[in-house]
Design a protein around this motif. Structure first.
Motif, PDB file in Angstrom:
ATOM      1  N   THR A 107     -17.982  25.544   9.008  1.00 21.98           N
ATOM      2  CA  THR A 107     -18.311  26.741   9.772  1.00 21.98           C
ATOM      3  C   THR A 107     -17.332  27.860   9.473  1.00 21.98           C
ATOM      4  OG1 THR A 107     -18.921  25.177  11.479  1.00 21.98           O
ATOM      5  CG2 THR A 107     -18.950  27.496  12.062  1.00 21.98           C
ATOM      6  N   MET A 108     -16.044  27.499   9.487  1.00 23.50           N
ATOM      7  CA  MET A 108     -15.038  28.524   9.246  1.00 23.50           C
ATOM      8  C   MET A 108     -15.167  29.086   7.839  1.00 23.50           C
ATOM      9  SD  MET A 108     -13.428  29.268  11.808  1.00 23.50           S
ATOM     10  CE  MET A 108     -12.098  30.252  11.183  1.00 23.50           C
ATOM     11  N   ALA A 109     -15.488  28.217   6.885  1.00 28.49           N
ATOM     12  CA  ALA A 109     -15.603  28.696   5.500  1.00 28.49           C
ATOM     13  C   ALA A 109     -16.757  29.667   5.364  1.00 28.49           C
ATOM     14  CB  ALA A 109     -15.787  27.510   4.558  1.00 28.49           C
ATOM     15  N   SER A 110     -17.906  29.323   5.984  1.00 29.51           N
ATOM     16  CA  SER A 110     -19.048  30.228   5.848  1.00 29.51           C
ATOM     17  C   SER A 110     -18.782  31.544   6.566  1.00 29.51           C
ATOM     18  CB  SER A 110     -20.309  29.576   6.384  1.00 29.51           C
ATOM     19  OG  SER A 110     -20.067  29.174   7.706  1.00 29.51           O
ATOM     20  N   PHE A 111     -17.896  31.521   7.545  1.00 29.94           N
ATOM     21  CA  PHE A 111     -17.541  32.748   8.252  1.00 29.94           C
ATOM     22  C   PHE A 111     -16.535  33.562   7.440  1.00 29.94           C
ATOM     23  CE2 PHE A 111     -14.752  34.707  11.530  1.00 29.94           C
ATOM     24  CZ  PHE A 111     -15.660  35.623  12.003  1.00 29.94           C
ATOM     25  N   LEU A 112     -15.553  32.841   6.878  1.00 30.70           N
ATOM     26  CA  LEU A 112     -14.464  33.534   6.171  1.00 30.70           C
ATOM     27  C   LEU A 112     -14.886  34.104   4.829  1.00 30.70           C
ATOM     28  CD1 LEU A 112     -11.286  31.350   6.695  1.00 30.70           C
ATOM     29  CD2 LEU A 112     -11.586  33.703   7.342  1.00 30.70           C
TER      30      LEU A 112
ATOM     31  N   ALA B 185     -16.724  30.080 -12.636  1.00 23.86           N
ATOM     32  CA  ALA B 185     -17.398  29.136 -13.521  1.00 23.86           C
ATOM     33  C   ALA B 185     -16.466  28.000 -13.897  1.00 23.86           C
ATOM     34  CB  ALA B 185     -17.881  29.855 -14.775  1.00 23.86           C
ATOM     35  N   ILE B 186     -15.185  28.338 -14.204  1.00 26.09           N
ATOM     36  CA  ILE B 186     -14.238  27.286 -14.567  1.00 26.09           C
ATOM     37  C   ILE B 186     -14.064  26.315 -13.404  1.00 26.09           C
ATOM     38  CG2 ILE B 186     -11.829  26.835 -15.063  1.00 26.09           C
ATOM     39  CD1 ILE B 186     -11.758  29.290 -16.752  1.00 26.09           C
ATOM     40  N   LEU B 187     -13.863  26.874 -12.200  1.00 22.73           N
ATOM     41  CA  LEU B 187     -13.653  26.017 -11.021  1.00 22.73           C
ATOM     42  C   LEU B 187     -14.856  25.118 -10.792  1.00 22.73           C
ATOM     43  CD1 LEU B 187     -12.141  28.551  -8.497  1.00 22.73           C
ATOM     44  CD2 LEU B 187     -11.062  26.492  -9.328  1.00 22.73           C
ATOM     45  N   LEU B 188     -16.052  25.724 -10.863  1.00 20.79           N
ATOM     46  CA  LEU B 188     -17.262  24.976 -10.559  1.00 20.79           C
ATOM     47  C   LEU B 188     -17.476  23.856 -11.564  1.00 20.79           C
ATOM     48  CD1 LEU B 188     -19.609  24.957  -8.645  1.00 20.79           C
ATOM     49  CD2 LEU B 188     -20.811  26.464 -10.186  1.00 20.79           C
ATOM     50  N   VAL B 189     -17.327  24.196 -12.860  1.00 19.33           N
ATOM     51  CA  VAL B 189     -17.595  23.191 -13.887  1.00 19.33           C
ATOM     52  C   VAL B 189     -16.601  22.057 -13.793  1.00 19.33           C
ATOM     53  CG1 VAL B 189     -17.579  22.799 -16.353  1.00 19.33           C
ATOM     54  CG2 VAL B 189     -18.727  24.762 -15.445  1.00 19.33           C
ATOM     55  N   MET B 190     -15.315  22.417 -13.580  1.00 22.65           N
ATOM     56  CA  MET B 190     -14.322  21.336 -13.520  1.00 22.65           C
ATOM     57  C   MET B 190     -14.500  20.497 -12.269  1.00 22.65           C
ATOM     58  SD  MET B 190     -10.988  22.905 -15.290  1.00 22.65           S
ATOM     59  CE  MET B 190     -10.328  21.302 -15.566  1.00 22.65           C
ATOM     60  N   ALA B 191     -14.871  21.125 -11.153  1.00 21.49           N
ATOM     61  CA  ALA B 191     -15.103  20.349  -9.936  1.00 21.49           C
ATOM     62  C   ALA B 191     -16.274  19.404 -10.132  1.00 21.49           C
ATOM     63  CB  ALA B 191     -15.374  21.289  -8.761  1.00 21.49           C
TER      64      ALA B 191
ATOM     65  N   MET C 184     -17.168  17.306   0.582  1.00 23.43           N
ATOM     66  CA  MET C 184     -17.762  17.754   1.844  1.00 23.43           C
ATOM     67  C   MET C 184     -16.777  17.521   2.969  1.00 23.43           C
ATOM     68  SD  MET C 184     -20.825  18.822   3.070  1.00 23.43           S
ATOM     69  CE  MET C 184     -22.313  18.100   2.374  1.00 23.43           C
ATOM     70  N   MET C 185     -16.380  18.627   3.593  1.00 24.37           N
ATOM     71  CA  MET C 185     -15.388  18.512   4.656  1.00 24.37           C
ATOM     72  C   MET C 185     -16.088  18.450   6.011  1.00 24.37           C
ATOM     73  SD  MET C 185     -12.469  18.720   2.963  1.00 24.37           S
ATOM     74  CE  MET C 185     -11.108  19.469   3.812  1.00 24.37           C
ATOM     75  N   SER C 186     -15.282  18.489   7.063  1.00 23.30           N
ATOM     76  CA  SER C 186     -15.844  18.361   8.406  1.00 23.30           C
ATOM     77  C   SER C 186     -16.569  19.631   8.818  1.00 23.30           C
ATOM     78  CB  SER C 186     -14.721  18.078   9.397  1.00 23.30           C
ATOM     79  OG  SER C 186     -13.955  19.239   9.562  1.00 23.30           O
ATOM     80  N   LYS C 187     -17.226  19.555   9.964  1.00 23.85           N
ATOM     81  CA  LYS C 187     -18.081  20.668  10.380  1.00 23.85           C
ATOM     82  C   LYS C 187     -17.261  21.915  10.696  1.00 23.85           C
ATOM     83  CE  LYS C 187     -22.210  21.513  12.953  1.00 23.85           C
ATOM     84  NZ  LYS C 187     -23.240  20.969  13.806  1.00 23.85           N
ATOM     85  N   ILE C 188     -16.072  21.720  11.265  1.00 22.26           N
ATOM     86  CA  ILE C 188     -15.216  22.878  11.588  1.00 22.26           C
ATOM     87  C   ILE C 188     -14.888  23.651  10.331  1.00 22.26           C
ATOM     88  CG2 ILE C 188     -13.010  23.549  12.582  1.00 22.26           C
ATOM     89  CD1 ILE C 188     -13.110  20.983  14.223  1.00 22.26           C
TER      90      ILE C 188
ATOM     91  N   LEU D  80     -12.991  28.258  -2.046  1.00 22.93           N
ATOM     92  CA  LEU D  80     -13.082  27.857  -0.636  1.00 22.93           C
ATOM     93  C   LEU D  80     -14.420  27.181  -0.363  1.00 22.93           C
ATOM     94  CD1 LEU D  80     -11.862  28.144   2.252  1.00 22.93           C
ATOM     95  CD2 LEU D  80     -13.125  30.253   2.422  1.00 22.93           C
ATOM     96  N   LEU D  81     -15.493  27.795  -0.889  1.00 22.54           N
ATOM     97  CA  LEU D  81     -16.818  27.210  -0.683  1.00 22.54           C
ATOM     98  C   LEU D  81     -16.913  25.831  -1.324  1.00 22.54           C
ATOM     99  CD1 LEU D  81     -19.296  30.154  -1.191  1.00 22.54           C
ATOM    100  CD2 LEU D  81     -18.568  29.079   0.907  1.00 22.54           C
ATOM    101  N   ILE D  82     -16.343  25.701  -2.535  1.00 20.77           N
ATOM    102  CA  ILE D  82     -16.429  24.410  -3.220  1.00 20.77           C
ATOM    103  C   ILE D  82     -15.701  23.347  -2.417  1.00 20.77           C
ATOM    104  CG2 ILE D  82     -15.698  23.164  -5.278  1.00 20.77           C
ATOM    105  CD1 ILE D  82     -16.224  25.646  -6.881  1.00 20.77           C
ATOM    106  N   VAL D  83     -14.530  23.715  -1.876  1.00 19.66           N
ATOM    107  CA  VAL D  83     -13.769  22.741  -1.105  1.00 19.66           C
ATOM    108  C   VAL D  83     -14.542  22.351   0.154  1.00 19.66           C
ATOM    109  CG1 VAL D  83     -11.705  22.453   0.290  1.00 19.66           C
ATOM    110  CG2 VAL D  83     -11.539  23.432  -1.970  1.00 19.66           C
ATOM    111  N   ALA D  84     -15.170  23.358   0.797  1.00 15.36           N
ATOM    112  CA  ALA D  84     -15.797  23.077   2.078  1.00 15.36           C
ATOM    113  C   ALA D  84     -17.114  22.331   1.916  1.00 15.36           C
ATOM    114  CB  ALA D  84     -16.024  24.388   2.831  1.00 15.36           C
ATOM    115  N   PHE D  85     -17.937  22.743   0.968  1.00 13.41           N
ATOM    116  CA  PHE D  85     -19.286  22.191   0.904  1.00 13.41           C
ATOM    117  C   PHE D  85     -19.484  21.176  -0.213  1.00 13.41           C
ATOM    118  CE2 PHE D  85     -19.805  26.238   3.038  1.00 13.41           C
ATOM    119  CZ  PHE D  85     -20.577  25.872   4.119  1.00 13.41           C
ATOM    120  N   GLY D  86     -18.499  21.007  -1.056  1.00 13.16           N
ATOM    121  CA  GLY D  86     -18.681  20.075  -2.165  1.00 13.16           C
ATOM    122  C   GLY D  86     -19.352  20.783  -3.330  1.00 13.16           C
TER     123      GLY D  86
END
Lengths: 153, 486, 90, 118, 114
Positions: free
Chosen positions: A8-13, A137-143, A1-5, A48-54
């Motif tokens: 926000t940017m991830a959900s926009f991008l 799926a690979i990214l999600l499972v490994m994360a 879970m990253m910072s709020k900035i 990107l979503l995984i990095v931003a939101f965990g």
């Protein structure tokens, strides 16, 4: 879970990333790109979503079981189209010359058309689904697996 | 459902095999307007991917289909109670698909792709039981080795592509000039495939991987490594054909085959883990095939020697492939049955199991006698062919092969004694016979062994000899692609 | 012992790679029988402007099928390998 | 051979890349580094394939808005695409196995984490 | 060709099958001539060891590790070297691969020149 900035940017991008990926998938037969490249772009959006939101909050809405259904649908589209040409041979491009996507472009350099390419655009979509679902799926499972391990220790 | 689909595949393969023995080589061009159109109209080289099936390919396909059918039936109750079964069977079918693709294709890059399918599916299946500590290690070793080997194959394909702008095996063989670059490509291809088929000194991943995989997967991995053996033969015989260095290559293959036999069997005698012991035997039996084929390769340029003993040696080597796939599969399955009931692979902790597991014991005896080359069984038939022909080529090689056979018998006696014989041990009072589907899986392979034992001449003439002819006859393979004169 | 083996065999191996680099056709001038056919006939045979996509999905479609299968295999394998962990979680 | 890049420099780069990759694979005991070495090896082979298809002064083999002139070869690009995806698949599987090995043995060193030998 | 030799020579499996059937019949006849008084689960089936106490089943069974002890003792040097070579480290497997590629490439190279 990253910072709020970042969140926000991830959900926009993510919108732009997904649209760009879909564009690459759809225009694979006339411009640079195709199913694999577009699928990889879509999967990078998921990354990107995984990095931003965990991974855990993503996992709530994006189960890997649904992703495997996506992969299977993509692969089935692909194999189905390959079997479609079975009247002549396996993988025969049976849509060339037909009303759907059957338009043959003039030879030599030209501006390019959407409705050409026979089965190739549809195969692009199938492979795009396959790659996007597979890499996500690979990214999600490994994360998930690695974060769970960190929690345990 | 898995069993049904595999049985259907077996049925299709047998139909195809019958057709091929009657009509010769089959060609299927993917994506062309007609399956026979290997080369586009008004053009000189093949562009599309071509499936090319001759007697050798279909021989390997029969082996793959039979063994995978037995493995699937065996898995039905062997895997009962494990989680993730649907993914297990998916991967099993994908492994079968990889093997079939490897043996049926006529295109080098396609061979690489299917090699990778088989490797990835095999590695994932090896690590299937994640609750044990050693499975992931075996899987990692398998996939690292496979990746390195496959990338070297890809590099060699790149070299071919750079020189001739072709990746079709038949078309490449047609234009092959045997330059310096081709030699480098030959070395890369041959050694990479040797690594995948576990020839000494590249064999060390083999016991690690085979011993930790579930038994039904181990036999599939054995057959997958024979698909790599097929790729090696294709490279040496069809791709390079009668190029002048084949004598040297043949001697390299013979040397590695001798080393493989001897080191494999001596290490096997030493082992106390039953599946490691069998994995080392698998290595040493691969040596026989390499020996038989290597002799054929070394005399490929001398027609009179080829006709007197070269073809017989190759027949023996190829016949040994199917024999070994059957009895090695049977032995691995019995080892899996022991593991299923006792929960250990350690021979030091077993004993007296013959009192409880009668069918397993009978199957083990059949397999062990067959692998050691005791006369009425099929292992003896193929070994006899190899001994007789190799003795005429070079007596020392045949003598080493016989010593290997004796040591094989010794080590299987050891395993038999310590696992099955002796008094009933108190910790195994509860042990029962394995479930019916496991017995059925073993019975398929045992029936194959008995059939092959009773009619070795028939099998050699109908299965192994056409395969040898197909390997030697490079011109037929080329003319299948290029048409006409070849 | 191991270091000597690494050094000698690696240097010989790289030597052969460099020999490959010198023996191969000059960079930028490859032989091109097969590819000329594809470049010329892509548009009339497949109707696609992008020759690479035409090769991927039409001329060498079977490879792509294998490749998609590989990705499927890898996903199945990875999900299968991490299955037990998730069960314990729930 | 004369104009352009002398001495086949791209192929020498391929040789260097593969050599570095093999050096990493044989000398680094950390399993993650081993996997990285394999990834570099895959990149080296991919670079080799993609350099094979280059033609002096060629444009990408796509007819949409293409300038006039010769085109580079399309087949190596397709092969490279295939082999990249294969490399990714292998990488994912290898990394997940390394994770499992680390869980069971608590080490990513290939000597310390091994269980089987002999 | 020695393929046909398989079906007619003394190595033919049919011949061996007949021989084993004959041996089985003989064994059956010898068995029939044995003692009739033998009964299961009585004192007769107990192991007789010169009147000594019979050890437990666990101690009676020779474990796999001890089989062929003399063979391994004789071949000690060979096995020591061999087991040392089987390190079980992945990196070493690739080293062997490189070594073999180097050796066989050099052999082919030299043969090509000579």
């Amino acid at each position: 879970m990253m910072s709020k900035i970042v969140r926000t940017m991830a959900s926009f991008l993510i919108l732009f990333v997904l649209i760009y990926g879909l564009y690459i998938i759809m225009h694979g037969h006339s411009t640079p790109g195709g199913g694999f490249q577009g699928g990889a772009v879509v999967a990078s959006g998921v990354a990107l979503l995984i990095v931003a939101f965990g991974s855990h909050s993503i996992h709530r809405s994006l189960l890997e079981r649904r992703l495997s259904i996506l992969i299977s649908i993509g692969l089935l589209i692909f194999i189905g189209l390959a079997f479609g040409g079975m009247a002549k041979t396996f993988f025969y491009n049976f849509l060339v010359g037909s009303p759907i996507f059957g338009h043959i472009p003039p030879s030599g350099p030209n501006p390019g058309e959407m409705s050409s390419g026979g089965v190739i655009p549809i195969m692009d979509i199938g492979v795009g689904l396959n790659v996007a679902g597979g890499l996500s799926a690979i990214l999600l499972v490994m994360a998930l697996a690695t974060t769970v391990m960190e929690v345990e220790e | 459902m898995v069993v049904a689909s595999l049985a259907f595949v077996e049925f299709l393969v047998i139909i195809l095999a019958r057709d091929i023995y009657l009509n010769g080589l089959h060609i299927y061009t993917l994506g062309a307007s007609s399956p026979d159109l290997t080369i586009p109209e008004n053009y000189i080289v093949p562009v599309r991917i071509i499936l090319e099936v001759d007697s050798m390919s279909i021989f390997m396909a029969i082996i793959s289909a039979t063994v995978s059918l037995a493995a699937a039936i065996y898995s039905l109750s062997f895997m009962k109670g494990e989680t993730g079964q649907n993914r297990f069977y998916t991967l099993l079918l994908l492994l079968v698909a990889g093997m079939f693709g490897m043996v049926l294709t006529g295109d080098l890059f396609n061979l690489f792709v299917f090699l990778e399918i088989a490797s990835i599916a095999g590695a994932a299946l090896t690590a299937f039981r994640t609750k044990f500590a050693d499975t992931a290690e075996g899987g990692l070793k398998y996939i690292v080795i496979s990746t390195v080997a496959a990338l070297m194959v890809l590099f060699a394909i790149g070299i071919f592509y750079a020189q001739y702008n072709l990746i079709n095996i038949g078309a490449l063989a047609h234009v092959m000039q045997y330059t310096m670059l081709d030699k480098i490509a030959l070395v890369l291809l041959a050694i990479a495939f040797m690594m995948k088929l576990a020839s000494v000194p590249l064999h060390m991943w083999c016991p690690d991987t085979y011993s930790v995989a579930p038994a039904s997967i181990t036999i599939m991995l054995v057959v997958a490594s024979y698909a790599c053996l097929y790729a090696l033969f294709r490279t040496c015989f069809t791709l390079y054909g009668v190029s002048p260095d084949m004598v040297t290559v043949g001697w390299i293959v013979i040397t590695l085959g001798m080393l493989t036999m001897f080191v494999g069997v001596t290490m096997a005698v030493f082992q106390t883990d039953i599946k490691r012991l069998m994995a080392y035997h698998c290595i040493s039996q691969t040596g026989y095939m390499l020996l038989g084929i290597g002799v054929g390769l070394a005399v490929l340029n001398r027609p009179e020697a080829l006709n007197t003993y070269g073809i017989a040696a190759m027949d023996g080597g190829i016949f040994h492939i199917i024999n070994n796939a059957l009895y090695k599969g049977l032995l691995f399955l019995t080892a899996g049955a022991l593991f299923y009931r006792t929960g250990t692979r350690d021979l030091n902790r077993m004993g007296g199991l013959a009192h409880k597991m009668k069918w397993t014991t009978i199957f083990y005896i059949i397999g062990a006698l067959s692998i050691s080359g005791i006369p009425p069984f099929n292992g003896f038939a193929s070994k006899l062919l190899i001994y007789e022909s190799v003795y005429r080529f070079n007596p020392i090689l045949a003598i080493v092969a016989m010593i290997t056979s004796i040591l094989t018998l010794a080590s299987f006696t050891k395993a038999f004694y310590s696992a099955f014989m002796g008094a009933e041990l108190p910790e195994y009072q509860e042990v029962k016979e394995v479930p019916k589907s496991m017995i059925a899986g073993m019975a398929i392979l045992a029936a194959g062994i008995i059939f092959f034992s009773l009619f070795p001449g028939l099998v050699v003439e109908r299965l192994a000899h056409p395969a040898t002819e197909a390997l030697i006859n490079q011109g037929a393979y080329i003319s299948g692609i290029m048409g006409g004169g070849g | 012992m191991r270091k000597i083996a690494i050094a000698v065999s690696l240097s010989i191996f790289i030597g052969f790679l460099i020999a490959t680099a010198f023996l191969i056709h000059p960079f930028g001038y490859p032989p091109s029988e097969m590819d000329d056919y594809i470049i010329e006939n892509t548009q009339s045979e497949t109707g696609a402007n992008n020759a690479v996509t035409a090769v991927i999905f039409d001329y060498r479609g079977f490879d792509t099928l294998g490749e998609a299968t590989i990705l499927f295999t890898a996903v199945t394998g990875v999900v299968m390998l991490f299955r037990a962990k998730k069960k314990r979680e729930k | 051979m004369t104009q352009g890049i002398p001495f086949n420099v791209p192929f020498l780069a391929v040789a260097a890349l593969i050599g570095i990759a093999f050096y990493i694979i044989v000398s680094q005991r950390n399993l993650i580094k081993l996997v990285m070495g394999l990834s570099i090896l895959a990149s080296g082979v991919n670079l080799f394939l993609i350099t094979l298809g280059y033609r002096e002064g060629g444009v990408a083999p796509i007819y949409t808005h293409a300038p006039a002139g010769i085109m580079v070869l399309p087949v190596p690009q397709a092969l490279t695409l295939t082999s990249i995806v294969i490399a990714v698949a292998c990488l994912a599987l290898m990394l997940s196995m390394v994770v499992h090995i680390y869980r069971h043995t608590g080490s990513t060193d290939s000597e310390k984490s091994r269980i089987m030998k002999g | 060709m020695s393929i046909s030799g398989l079906s007619y020579s003394p190595w033919s499996p049919i011949f061996w099958l007949l021989a084993s059937v004959v041996v089985m019949i003989m064994a059956y006849f010898f068995r029939r001539r044995g003692q009739k008084k033998y009964k299961k689960d009585t004192e007769q089936t107990k192991i007789f060891l010169c009147g000594e106490e019979v050890p437990e089943a666990k101690q009676r069974h020779i474990r796999a590790h001890n089989v062929y002890w003399g063979f391994f003792e004789t071949m000690k040097e060979y096995y020591d070297a061999n087991i040392k070579a089987h390190t079980g480290i992945i990196n070493d497997y690739i080293i062997w691969f490189l070594v073999l590629i180097a050796i066989s490439a050099i052999i082919l190279f030299i043969v090509g020149i000579v």
